[in-house]
Design an enzyme around this catalytic site. Structure first.
Site, PDB file in Angstrom:
ATOM      1  CG  ASP A   8      -0.365   0.214   2.529  1.00 18.62           C
ATOM      2  OD1 ASP A   8       0.875   0.407   2.629  1.00 18.62           O
ATOM      3  OD2 ASP A   8      -1.115   0.209   3.523  1.00 18.62           O
ATOM      4  CB  CYS A  65       0.541  -2.481   4.687  1.00 18.21           C
ATOM      5  SG  CYS A  65       0.080  -3.399   6.164  1.00 18.21           S
ATOM      6  N   GLY A  66       1.839  -0.390   6.364  1.00 17.58           N
ATOM      7  CA  GLY A  66       2.335   0.363   7.509  1.00 17.58           C
ATOM      8  C   GLY A  66       2.677  -0.500   8.701  1.00 17.58           C
ATOM      9  N   GLY A  68       1.951  -3.920   8.692  1.00 14.54           N
ATOM     10  CA  GLY A  68       2.070  -5.298   8.223  1.00 14.54           C
ATOM     11  C   GLY A  68       0.855  -6.143   8.558  1.00 14.54           C
ATOM     12  CG  HIS A  98       9.931 -23.637  13.729  1.00 13.58           C
ATOM     13  ND1 HIS A  98       9.973 -23.395  15.085  1.00 13.58           N
ATOM     14  CD2 HIS A  98      11.142 -24.154  13.411  1.00 13.58           C
ATOM     15  CE1 HIS A  98      11.156 -23.760  15.557  1.00 13.58           C
ATOM     16  NE2 HIS A  98      11.885 -24.218  14.549  1.00 13.58           N
ATOM     17  NE  ARG A 109       2.708   4.588   8.206  1.00 10.95           N
ATOM     18  CZ  ARG A 109       1.450   4.506   7.810  1.00 10.95           C
ATOM     19  NH1 ARG A 109       0.589   3.754   8.483  1.00 10.95           N
ATOM     20  NH2 ARG A 109       1.032   5.186   6.768  1.00 10.95           N
ATOM     21  NE  ARG A 136       4.137 -28.722  16.479  1.00 10.81           N
ATOM     22  CZ  ARG A 136       5.323 -28.735  16.996  1.00 10.81           C
ATOM     23  NH1 ARG A 136       6.269 -27.947  16.525  1.00 10.81           N
ATOM     24  NH2 ARG A 136       5.604 -29.510  18.019  1.00 10.81           N
TER      25      ARG A 136
END
Length: 144
Positions: A8, A65-66, A68, A98, A109, A136
């Site tokens: 973004d 993005c800012g 995340g 993992h 940011r 997992r």
């Protein structure tokens, strides 16, 4: 190796640095991100990256993005995506070792550009350990 990248407005500067870094190493980079600092909706630029990873058109994705968080939440809506929000190279390595993460989500940011380039290198060069971790991962997708 094919990498899809999306961002973004908060991640534009980092996206360009990552793209240049990867291309200098011979990677093919598909840019779905905005090239501007004008406000945009992150989901519009993240879904195409996740679709490429999900459909095996890209080996890995990188999203910025800012914080995340929004990008990471968006990417993880795709069934075959395991996007990891990472803020240092140690977390990044564990996400690959993992969790077999296939998308790296970066909080622009809260990270330095040099740190991000190190994280990208760690992400792309760290192998999944398999073994107990595979069990997992097999339990992550929901069947409808």
């Amino acid at each position: 190796m094919n990498i899809s990248i999306g961002n973004d407005h908060a991640g534009t500067e980092y996206k360009f640095a990552i793209k240049e870094h990867l291309e200098s190493k011979g990677f093919t980079v598909k840019n779905y991100g905005t090239d501007s600092s004008n406000s945009v909706d992150y989901a519009d630029f993240i879904h195409p990256v996740a679709e490429d990873v999900e459909n095996k058109k890209a080996d890995f994705g990188i999203i910025v993005c800012g914080s995340g968080n929004g990008a990471n939440m968006t990417a993880n809506k795709h069934q075959k995506v395991r996007s990891a929000l990472c803020w240092n190279k140690e977390i990044t390595a564990l996400a690959r070792e993992h969790n077999n993460a296939n998308i790296l989500s970066i909080p622009a940011r809260y990270t330095a550009k040099e740190q991000v380039l190190e994280m990208v290198d760690v992400f792309l060069n760290t192998e999944f350990e398999g073994g107990r971790h595979q069990n997992r991962i097999d339990k992550i997708p929901l069947s409808c």
